[in-house]
Motif scaffolding. Structure first.
Motif, PDB file in Angstrom:
ATOM      1  N   ALA A   1      21.055 -34.530  -4.513  1.00 32.38           N
ATOM      2  CA  ALA A   1      21.138 -35.676  -3.606  1.00 32.38           C
ATOM      3  C   ALA A   1      20.062 -35.634  -2.534  1.00 32.38           C
ATOM      4  N   TRP A   2      19.565 -34.449  -2.197  1.00 31.42           N
ATOM      5  CA  TRP A   2      18.515 -34.314  -1.199  1.00 31.42           C
ATOM      6  C   TRP A   2      17.690 -33.074  -1.481  1.00 31.42           C
ATOM      7  N   GLN A   3      16.513 -33.015  -0.866  1.00 35.11           N
ATOM      8  CA  GLN A   3      15.611 -31.887  -1.046  1.00 35.11           C
ATOM      9  C   GLN A   3      16.091 -30.697  -0.203  1.00 35.11           C
ATOM     10  N   PRO A   4      15.750 -29.472  -0.615  1.00 37.29           N
ATOM     11  CA  PRO A   4      16.186 -28.284   0.135  1.00 37.29           C
ATOM     12  C   PRO A   4      15.743 -28.290   1.595  1.00 37.29           C
ATOM     13  N   ASP A   5      14.564 -28.878   1.861  1.00 37.14           N
ATOM     14  CA  ASP A   5      14.078 -28.901   3.242  1.00 37.14           C
ATOM     15  C   ASP A   5      14.529 -30.153   4.000  1.00 37.14           C
ATOM     16  N   GLY A   6      15.382 -30.945   3.382  1.00 41.13           N
ATOM     17  CA  GLY A   6      15.838 -32.167   4.043  1.00 41.13           C
ATOM     18  C   GLY A   6      17.252 -32.074   4.571  1.00 41.13           C
ATOM     19  N   PHE A   7      17.946 -30.972   4.253  1.00 41.25           N
ATOM     20  CA  PHE A   7      19.325 -30.796   4.705  1.00 41.25           C
ATOM     21  C   PHE A   7      19.500 -29.346   5.136  1.00 41.25           C
ATOM     22  N   PRO A   8      19.987 -29.088   6.351  1.00 38.96           N
ATOM     23  CA  PRO A   8      20.068 -27.705   6.844  1.00 38.96           C
ATOM     24  C   PRO A   8      21.166 -26.907   6.161  1.00 38.96           C
ATOM     25  N   SER A   9      20.922 -25.623   6.039  1.00 40.55           N
ATOM     26  CA  SER A   9      21.901 -24.694   5.472  1.00 40.55           C
ATOM     27  C   SER A   9      22.300 -23.684   6.540  1.00 40.55           C
ATOM     28  N   PRO A  10      23.598 -23.470   6.764  1.00 39.54           N
ATOM     29  CA  PRO A  10      24.021 -22.482   7.771  1.00 39.54           C
ATOM     30  C   PRO A  10      23.439 -21.089   7.539  1.00 39.54           C
ATOM     31  N   ILE A  11      23.343 -20.672   6.280  1.00 42.72           N
ATOM     32  CA  ILE A  11      22.796 -19.344   5.992  1.00 42.72           C
ATOM     33  C   ILE A  11      21.316 -19.286   6.361  1.00 42.72           C
ATOM     34  N   LYS A  12      20.563 -20.336   6.015  1.00 41.55           N
ATOM     35  CA  LYS A  12      19.139 -20.361   6.363  1.00 41.55           C
ATOM     36  C   LYS A  12      18.942 -20.470   7.878  1.00 41.55           C
ATOM     37  N   ILE A  13      19.824 -21.198   8.529  1.00 39.46           N
ATOM     38  CA  ILE A  13      19.757 -21.297   9.990  1.00 39.46           C
ATOM     39  C   ILE A  13      19.947 -19.923  10.613  1.00 39.46           C
ATOM     40  N   MET A  14      20.896 -19.150  10.093  1.00 37.76           N
ATOM     41  CA  MET A  14      21.136 -17.804  10.611  1.00 37.76           C
ATOM     42  C   MET A  14      19.923 -16.912  10.372  1.00 37.76           C
ATOM     43  N   ARG A  15      19.281 -17.057   9.223  1.00 41.45           N
ATOM     44  CA  ARG A  15      18.081 -16.257   8.945  1.00 41.45           C
ATOM     45  C   ARG A  15      16.964 -16.591   9.935  1.00 41.45           C
ATOM     46  N   VAL A  16      16.760 -17.880  10.180  1.00 42.52           N
ATOM     47  CA  VAL A  16      15.750 -18.295  11.160  1.00 42.52           C
ATOM     48  C   VAL A  16      16.096 -17.744  12.536  1.00 42.52           C
ATOM     49  N   PHE A  17      17.366 -17.848  12.882  1.00 44.28           N
ATOM     50  CA  PHE A  17      17.837 -17.365  14.181  1.00 44.28           C
ATOM     51  C   PHE A  17      17.546 -15.870  14.342  1.00 44.28           C
ATOM     52  N   LEU A  18      17.850 -15.074  13.325  1.00 43.33           N
ATOM     53  CA  LEU A  18      17.603 -13.634  13.380  1.00 43.33           C
ATOM     54  C   LEU A  18      16.106 -13.324  13.450  1.00 43.33           C
ATOM     55  N   THR A  19      15.300 -14.107  12.715  1.00 43.89           N
ATOM     56  CA  THR A  19      13.845 -13.909  12.757  1.00 43.89           C
ATOM     57  C   THR A  19      13.296 -14.174  14.148  1.00 43.89           C
ATOM     58  N   LEU A  20      13.770 -15.244  14.787  1.00 43.74           N
ATOM     59  CA  LEU A  20      13.318 -15.587  16.136  1.00 43.74           C
ATOM     60  C   LEU A  20      13.734 -14.525  17.147  1.00 43.74           C
ATOM     61  N   ILE A  21      14.871 -13.890  16.905  1.00 46.27           N
ATOM     62  CA  ILE A  21      15.308 -12.810  17.795  1.00 46.27           C
ATOM     63  C   ILE A  21      14.455 -11.567  17.589  1.00 46.27           C
ATOM     64  N   GLN A  22      14.198 -11.224  16.330  1.00 42.92           N
ATOM     65  CA  GLN A  22      13.470 -10.003  16.014  1.00 42.92           C
ATOM     66  C   GLN A  22      12.035 -10.025  16.515  1.00 42.92           C
ATOM     67  N   ASP A  23      11.377 -11.190  16.456  1.00 44.41           N
ATOM     68  CA  ASP A  23       9.994 -11.252  16.944  1.00 44.41           C
ATOM     69  C   ASP A  23       9.914 -11.638  18.428  1.00 44.41           C
ATOM     70  N   HIS A  24      11.058 -11.632  19.113  1.00 46.40           N
ATOM     71  CA  HIS A  24      11.168 -11.873  20.557  1.00 46.40           C
ATOM     72  C   HIS A  24      10.779 -13.302  20.971  1.00 46.40           C
ATOM     73  N   THR A  25      10.607 -14.171  20.007  1.00 45.65           N
ATOM     74  CA  THR A  25      10.273 -15.559  20.339  1.00 45.65           C
ATOM     75  C   THR A  25      11.427 -16.243  21.056  1.00 45.65           C
ATOM     76  N   LEU A  26      12.632 -16.055  20.544  1.00 41.23           N
ATOM     77  CA  LEU A  26      13.791 -16.732  21.117  1.00 41.23           C
ATOM     78  C   LEU A  26      14.123 -16.199  22.507  1.00 41.23           C
ATOM     79  N   GLY A  27      14.112 -14.886  22.661  1.00 39.28           N
ATOM     80  CA  GLY A  27      14.439 -14.300  23.962  1.00 39.28           C
ATOM     81  C   GLY A  27      13.495 -14.767  25.049  1.00 39.28           C
ATOM     82  N   SER A  28      12.194 -14.780  24.744  1.00 41.21           N
ATOM     83  CA  SER A  28      11.193 -15.229  25.707  1.00 41.21           C
ATOM     84  C   SER A  28      11.381 -16.700  26.054  1.00 41.21           C
ATOM     85  N   ALA A  29      11.651 -17.518  25.029  1.00 43.82           N
ATOM     86  CA  ALA A  29      11.819 -18.955  25.254  1.00 43.82           C
ATOM     87  C   ALA A  29      13.068 -19.244  26.082  1.00 43.82           C
ATOM     88  N   VAL A  30      14.171 -18.561  25.765  1.00 45.58           N
ATOM     89  CA  VAL A  30      15.419 -18.774  26.514  1.00 45.58           C
ATOM     90  C   VAL A  30      15.228 -18.392  27.973  1.00 45.58           C
TER      91      VAL A  30
END
Length: 262
Positions: free
Chosen positions: A38-67
């Motif tokens: 019904a839709w492309q993989p990059d057109g609908f968010p996935s909770p598991i992929k969101i968590m992976r992105v979230f963990l990546t942003l934490i690990q490279d300190h991007t999220l902490g610095s931005a917050v």
């Protein structure tokens, strides 16, 4: 049942509710992408992929610095808004002619979306911290002003008469009677001003692309990464709810306890 047990049950109910909600979300993603197409993989968010992105942003300190950067900007801008908002409200209450003429204008300015101030701020201050600060301040000051003005103006006259009967005058009446009675409405205005400040901050960071949560949102858009966009939206929601829980709900609870409403 003890209050602690009721609190624990309430927490577990919320955990189960959100777990079920996220599970349904992930199943909808897998069904729509993998089976129904019904839709492309990059057109609908996935909770598991969101968590992976979230963990990546934490690990490279991007999220902490931005917050950290965004929260400091927000706190500084909101602090300025508090001072300006209370000052303007007291001026309006002191001079009735200004109140009659400026209050409708302030109400109209409050209705403006924060993002409408960004082009003007960029024109005046360029692409930088001053632009974001201006948008945060201008977006929340009027809400605070109107709340303080309304709260003080609508204090019941019987409180003032009782204070005068007991010999209270001038600043003493304001400190001990008027301001405490107006606090519930003022706190509501502060919450609204905080929400407007959040929106102004993110809008300013997105359009100026200065380091912060808004800049990560723009980066996700440029990479067509909807999971990164949703991840930052979740972070913004969590931060907003945390501030509301730790600051505004505690203020409201203290006020209700002091006035015997609980």
């Amino acid at each position: 049942m003890p209050r602690s047990s009721m609190t624990a049950i309430g927490i577990w109910r919320k955990i189960i509710f959100y777990f079920v909600l996220i599970t349904i979300w992930e199943l909808a993603y897998r069904l729509g992408v993998g089976y129904l197409k019904a839709w492309q993989p990059d057109g609908f968010p996935s909770p598991i992929k969101i968590m992976r992105v979230f963990l990546t942003l934490i690990q490279d300190h991007t999220l902490g610095s931005a917050v950290l950067t965004s929260v400091i900007r927000l706190a500084f801008g909101f602090g300025i808004s508090l001072v300006l908002g209370f000052f303007l409200a007291l001026i309006l209450l002191r001079y009735k002619s200004l109140q009659e003429n400026l209050s409708p204008l302030l109400l109209g300015l409050q209705a403006l979306p924060n993002v409408t101030w960004v082009p003007m701020a960029i024109f005046w201050f360029g692409l930088g911290e001053s632009t974001i600060l201006f948008v945060v301040v201008i977006g929340s000051t009027f809400a605070i002003t109107l709340a303080v003005e309304s709260g003080i103006k609508n204090v019941k006259s019987i409180y003032l008469k009782a204070a005068q009967t007991m010999g209270s005058k001038g600043l003493k009446t304001y400190r001990n009677v008027v301001f405490p009675a107006a606090l519930p409405e003022i706190i509501g205005g502060l919450k609204q001003g905080w929400a407007f400040a959040w929106r102004g901050l993110i809008a300013g960071e997105m359009l100026t692309q200065v380091n912060g949560l808004g800049e990560i949102l723009v980066a996700g858009r440029e990479r067509a990464d909807i999971n990164q966009i949703i991840a930052i939206m979740v972070v913004i929601i969590i931060l907003g709810l945390t501030v509301n829980k730790l600051v505004f709900e505690r203020l409201e609870a203290n006020i209700r306890y002091r006035w015997g409403l609980d």
